[in-house]
Design a protein around this motif. Structure first.
Motif, PDB file in Angstrom:
ATOM      1  N   SER B 134     120.601  66.005  69.496  1.00  0.00           N
ATOM      2  CA  SER B 134     119.188  66.364  69.269  1.00  0.00           C
ATOM      3  C   SER B 134     118.310  65.802  70.381  1.00  0.00           C
ATOM      4  O   SER B 134     117.394  66.485  70.873  1.00  0.00           O
ATOM      5  CB  SER B 134     118.694  65.807  67.935  1.00  0.00           C
ATOM      6  OG  SER B 134     119.543  66.202  66.929  1.00  0.00           O
ATOM      7  N   ASP B 135     118.595  64.557  70.779  1.00  0.00           N
ATOM      8  CA  ASP B 135     117.828  63.960  71.884  1.00  0.00           C
ATOM      9  C   ASP B 135     117.977  64.794  73.147  1.00  0.00           C
ATOM     10  O   ASP B 135     117.007  65.055  73.862  1.00  0.00           O
ATOM     11  CB  ASP B 135     118.309  62.529  72.167  1.00  0.00           C
ATOM     12  CG  ASP B 135     117.837  61.546  71.115  1.00  0.00           C
ATOM     13  OD1 ASP B 135     117.178  61.993  70.152  1.00  0.00           O
ATOM     14  OD2 ASP B 135     118.151  60.345  71.245  1.00  0.00           O
ATOM     15  N   TYR B 136     119.223  65.202  73.411  1.00  0.00           N
ATOM     16  CA  TYR B 136     119.468  65.978  74.632  1.00  0.00           C
ATOM     17  C   TYR B 136     118.737  67.324  74.580  1.00  0.00           C
ATOM     18  O   TYR B 136     118.150  67.764  75.577  1.00  0.00           O
ATOM     19  CB  TYR B 136     120.966  66.204  74.836  1.00  0.00           C
ATOM     20  CG  TYR B 136     121.251  67.114  76.012  1.00  0.00           C
ATOM     21  CD1 TYR B 136     121.178  66.632  77.316  1.00  0.00           C
ATOM     22  CD2 TYR B 136     121.552  68.463  75.824  1.00  0.00           C
ATOM     23  CE1 TYR B 136     121.392  67.460  78.400  1.00  0.00           C
ATOM     24  CE2 TYR B 136     121.768  69.296  76.896  1.00  0.00           C
ATOM     25  CZ  TYR B 136     121.692  68.791  78.189  1.00  0.00           C
ATOM     26  OH  TYR B 136     121.896  69.629  79.248  1.00  0.00           O
ATOM     27  N   GLN B 137     118.741  67.951  73.427  1.00  0.00           N
ATOM     28  CA  GLN B 137     118.108  69.267  73.304  1.00  0.00           C
ATOM     29  C   GLN B 137     116.592  69.176  73.504  1.00  0.00           C
ATOM     30  O   GLN B 137     115.978  70.120  73.998  1.00  0.00           O
ATOM     31  CB  GLN B 137     118.423  69.901  71.944  1.00  0.00           C
ATOM     32  CG  GLN B 137     119.904  70.254  71.751  1.00  0.00           C
ATOM     33  CD  GLN B 137     120.436  71.275  72.747  1.00  0.00           C
ATOM     34  OE1 GLN B 137     119.673  72.015  73.382  1.00  0.00           O
ATOM     35  NE2 GLN B 137     121.754  71.314  72.929  1.00  0.00           N
ATOM     36  N   SER B 138     116.008  68.035  73.123  1.00  0.00           N
ATOM     37  CA  SER B 138     114.562  67.913  73.315  1.00  0.00           C
ATOM     38  C   SER B 138     114.205  67.402  74.708  1.00  0.00           C
ATOM     39  O   SER B 138     113.101  67.647  75.198  1.00  0.00           O
ATOM     40  CB  SER B 138     113.939  67.031  72.233  1.00  0.00           C
ATOM     41  OG  SER B 138     114.683  65.873  72.069  1.00  0.00           O
ATOM     42  N   ASP B 139     115.132  66.709  75.349  1.00  0.00           N
ATOM     43  CA  ASP B 139     114.887  66.222  76.712  1.00  0.00           C
ATOM     44  C   ASP B 139     116.242  66.155  77.411  1.00  0.00           C
ATOM     45  O   ASP B 139     117.039  65.241  77.134  1.00  0.00           O
ATOM     46  CB  ASP B 139     114.229  64.833  76.663  1.00  0.00           C
ATOM     47  CG  ASP B 139     114.072  64.228  78.061  1.00  0.00           C
ATOM     48  OD1 ASP B 139     114.449  64.890  79.056  1.00  0.00           O
ATOM     49  OD2 ASP B 139     113.584  63.079  78.143  1.00  0.00           O
ATOM     50  N   ASN B 140     116.502  67.091  78.320  1.00  0.00           N
ATOM     51  CA  ASN B 140     117.856  67.185  78.858  1.00  0.00           C
ATOM     52  C   ASN B 140     118.170  66.140  79.936  1.00  0.00           C
ATOM     53  O   ASN B 140     119.169  66.277  80.651  1.00  0.00           O
ATOM     54  CB  ASN B 140     118.173  68.599  79.347  1.00  0.00           C
ATOM     55  CG  ASN B 140     117.299  69.006  80.511  1.00  0.00           C
ATOM     56  OD1 ASN B 140     116.609  68.171  81.090  1.00  0.00           O
ATOM     57  ND2 ASN B 140     117.321  70.292  80.836  1.00  0.00           N
ATOM     58  N   SER B 141     117.341  65.099  80.010  1.00  0.00           N
ATOM     59  CA  SER B 141     117.726  63.964  80.863  1.00  0.00           C
ATOM     60  C   SER B 141     118.214  62.795  79.998  1.00  0.00           C
ATOM     61  O   SER B 141     118.599  61.757  80.512  1.00  0.00           O
ATOM     62  CB  SER B 141     116.541  63.520  81.727  1.00  0.00           C
ATOM     63  OG  SER B 141     115.525  63.002  80.913  1.00  0.00           O
ATOM     64  N   THR B 142     118.147  62.980  78.689  1.00  0.00           N
ATOM     65  CA  THR B 142     118.605  61.922  77.778  1.00  0.00           C
ATOM     66  C   THR B 142     119.757  62.446  76.927  1.00  0.00           C
ATOM     67  O   THR B 142     120.103  63.629  77.005  1.00  0.00           O
ATOM     68  CB  THR B 142     117.473  61.474  76.835  1.00  0.00           C
ATOM     69  OG1 THR B 142     117.106  62.598  76.025  1.00  0.00           O
ATOM     70  CG2 THR B 142     116.263  60.992  77.608  1.00  0.00           C
ATOM     71  N   GLY B 143     120.321  61.572  76.122  1.00  0.00           N
ATOM     72  CA  GLY B 143     121.427  61.975  75.248  1.00  0.00           C
ATOM     73  C   GLY B 143     122.234  60.769  74.796  1.00  0.00           C
ATOM     74  O   GLY B 143     122.603  60.658  73.634  1.00  0.00           O
ATOM     75  N   TRP B 144     122.488  59.837  75.724  1.00  0.00           N
ATOM     76  CA  TRP B 144     123.241  58.638  75.359  1.00  0.00           C
ATOM     77  C   TRP B 144     122.309  57.635  74.685  1.00  0.00           C
ATOM     78  O   TRP B 144     121.252  57.311  75.222  1.00  0.00           O
ATOM     79  CB  TRP B 144     123.876  58.008  76.594  1.00  0.00           C
ATOM     80  CG  TRP B 144     124.992  58.850  77.163  1.00  0.00           C
ATOM     81  CD1 TRP B 144     124.991  59.509  78.350  1.00  0.00           C
ATOM     82  CD2 TRP B 144     126.250  59.115  76.548  1.00  0.00           C
ATOM     83  NE1 TRP B 144     126.185  60.179  78.523  1.00  0.00           N
ATOM     84  CE2 TRP B 144     126.980  59.953  77.422  1.00  0.00           C
ATOM     85  CE3 TRP B 144     126.845  58.749  75.342  1.00  0.00           C
ATOM     86  CZ2 TRP B 144     128.254  60.409  77.130  1.00  0.00           C
ATOM     87  CZ3 TRP B 144     128.130  59.219  75.055  1.00  0.00           C
ATOM     88  CH2 TRP B 144     128.816  60.032  75.936  1.00  0.00           C
ATOM     89  N   VAL B 145     122.726  57.170  73.534  1.00  0.00           N
ATOM     90  CA  VAL B 145     121.916  56.223  72.771  1.00  0.00           C
ATOM     91  C   VAL B 145     122.754  54.990  72.478  1.00  0.00           C
ATOM     92  O   VAL B 145     123.900  55.099  72.030  1.00  0.00           O
ATOM     93  CB  VAL B 145     121.448  56.863  71.423  1.00  0.00           C
ATOM     94  CG1 VAL B 145     120.652  55.863  70.610  1.00  0.00           C
ATOM     95  CG2 VAL B 145     120.660  58.114  71.689  1.00  0.00           C
ATOM     96  N   LEU B 146     122.179  53.818  72.757  1.00  0.00           N
ATOM     97  CA  LEU B 146     122.890  52.566  72.505  1.00  0.00           C
ATOM     98  C   LEU B 146     122.737  52.183  71.032  1.00  0.00           C
ATOM     99  O   LEU B 146     121.616  52.113  70.527  1.00  0.00           O
ATOM    100  CB  LEU B 146     122.316  51.462  73.395  1.00  0.00           C
ATOM    101  CG  LEU B 146     123.031  50.107  73.326  1.00  0.00           C
ATOM    102  CD1 LEU B 146     124.456  50.199  73.849  1.00  0.00           C
ATOM    103  CD2 LEU B 146     122.245  49.052  74.099  1.00  0.00           C
ATOM    104  N   VAL B 147     123.860  51.975  70.374  1.00  0.00           N
ATOM    105  CA  VAL B 147     123.780  51.571  68.955  1.00  0.00           C
ATOM    106  C   VAL B 147     124.646  50.340  68.727  1.00  0.00           C
ATOM    107  O   VAL B 147     125.639  50.118  69.431  1.00  0.00           O
ATOM    108  CB  VAL B 147     124.267  52.702  68.007  1.00  0.00           C
ATOM    109  CG1 VAL B 147     123.340  53.883  68.067  1.00  0.00           C
ATOM    110  CG2 VAL B 147     125.684  53.116  68.329  1.00  0.00           C
ATOM    111  N   ASN B 148     124.259  49.563  67.765  1.00  0.00           N
ATOM    112  CA  ASN B 148     125.068  48.420  67.341  1.00  0.00           C
ATOM    113  C   ASN B 148     125.775  48.820  66.046  1.00  0.00           C
ATOM    114  O   ASN B 148     125.166  48.919  64.979  1.00  0.00           O
ATOM    115  CB  ASN B 148     124.168  47.208  67.101  1.00  0.00           C
ATOM    116  CG  ASN B 148     124.944  46.031  66.547  1.00  0.00           C
ATOM    117  OD1 ASN B 148     126.180  46.019  66.588  1.00  0.00           O
ATOM    118  ND2 ASN B 148     124.234  45.042  66.047  1.00  0.00           N
ATOM    119  N   LYS B 149     127.070  49.064  66.140  1.00  0.00           N
ATOM    120  CA  LYS B 149     127.799  49.568  64.975  1.00  0.00           C
ATOM    121  C   LYS B 149     128.033  48.488  63.914  1.00  0.00           C
ATOM    122  O   LYS B 149     128.497  48.806  62.817  1.00  0.00           O
ATOM    123  CB  LYS B 149     129.138  50.172  65.406  1.00  0.00           C
ATOM    124  CG  LYS B 149     128.937  51.455  66.199  1.00  0.00           C
ATOM    125  CD  LYS B 149     130.230  52.001  66.765  1.00  0.00           C
ATOM    126  CE  LYS B 149     131.062  52.659  65.699  1.00  0.00           C
ATOM    127  NZ  LYS B 149     132.284  53.261  66.285  1.00  0.00           N
TER     128      LYS B 149
END
Lengths: 183, 151
Positions: B134-149
């Motif tokens: 969803s992030d990539y679709q709204s801004d195609n320079s983003t997509g990777w998200v850092l998460v703490n599992k």
């Protein structure tokens, strides 16, 4: 606002579309079914049992290939891994219809199937329907009708009651039923 | 033994079968067509392609020669042009990398974790970059998200 589907009753159906030159030999299936019919190889000896009019399916190569096709394609298309629990043949004389039944035994759910599949070996055109009863919440006892076509399959949850309507033709109609558990 | 993928008419893998060496050899040498004919006769089905049990992402696990990109799995797609078995596309935007026989994000690999995050992963956290379509679709320079599992 969101929606969650808690349960569904789905009907899967379609033709058995083997590659050209590799079609299921339905004559061979029918031959074995009639052998079982004429030799009275019924699933149950009890005349009060629905299975008294179900006939044993004698395994042969086309039957194995049919089962392979159904297992492989249903798994890929619908992500359902099916394991066969039982199978039988039915032959309907002119004017004959099946019982209204399902394949779940209320007192033996563990060994009852999840899905019932009907494969049409040979029926006269427009001679009979598959009629499935289902409930839609408080609207009970709905029915869904589908005219049976040769070389087509119809699969539905085994707890649904169904019947094959009166054979309106002058020839014998032949169908195979396979019951599955899914894993 | 050799492994063969059973394909449907749209090149989707329906199943994978094992064939004994003796049933897929011609003059003592492994031969795909011999194996295919053997399977066709047994299963009454014409569409088969040999697949390598030890190949994944175009690398051979035992150091041998990779064969057809990936070991075929049920539901995978056979790519006749590139001679690759593709596993299911993980996200709508991801693209094929033919040389590694894998799917890649359209903006490249995930960033490396910082040394501090790596250290934290050894004790209190589990930092990981995850793809957010969803992030990539709204801004195609983003997509990777850092998460703490571990959170």
């Amino acid at each position: 606002m969101k929606k969650k589907v808690l349960a569904e009753k789905s009907l899967y159906y379609g033709d058995v579309s083997m590659p050209k030159g590799f079609e299921i030999n339905r004559k061979s299936l029918k031959h074995n079914m009639f052998y079982s019919f004429l030799e009275e190889m019924t699933i149950s000896d009890n005349p009060k049992d629905y299975a008294h009019k179900d006939y044993k399916l004698i395994s042969n190569q086309p039957l194995i290939w049919l089962r392979d096709y159904l297992r492989d394609h249903i798994r890929v298309k619908y992500n359902l891994t099916l394991v066969e629990r039982s199978q039988h043949a039915n032959i309907f004389r002119p004017g004959e219809q099946s019982f209204l039944r399902n394949h779940v035994r209320d007192l033996d759910l563990r060994n009852s199937p999840d899905y019932t599949l009907i494969y049409v070996v040979d029926v006269a055109k427009d001679s009979c329907d598959l009629v499935i009863e289902y409930d839609n919440n408080k609207r009970k006892g709905n029915t869904w009708h589908m005219t049976l076509e040769n070389n087509h399959f119809y699969m539905f949850p085994s707890d649904l009651k169904y019947f094959i309507s009166e054979n309106k033709s002058i020839k014998f109609n032949t169908i195979i039923t396979i019951n599955y558990e899914y894993i | 033994m050799a492994h063969f993928a059973k394909l449907d008419e749209n090149n989707i893998v329906l199943n994978v079968h094992v064939v004994a060496d003796s049933d897929c050899q011609k003059d003592g040498v492994e031969d795909e067509e011999t194996g295919r004919q053997f399977l066709q006769k047994i299963h009454n089905w014409p569409y088969w392609r040999q697949t390598s049990y030890n190949t994944y992402n175009n690398q051979h696990k035992l150091g041998g020669t990779p064969f057809r990109g990936n070991y075929a799995g049920i539901g995978d797609q056979w790519d006749e042009d590139n001679q690759i078995f593709w596993y299911e596309k993980p996200y709508a935007s991801w693209v094929k990398n033919v040389s590694t026989a894998s799917w890649e994000s359209p903006i490249g690999s995930a960033p490396d974790l910082t040394p501090e995050q790596v250290t934290q992963n050894e004790s209190t956290h589990w930092w990981e970059y995850q793809w957010n379509e969803s992030d990539y679709q709204s801004d195609n320079s983003t997509g990777w998200v850092l998460v703490n599992k571990n959170a």
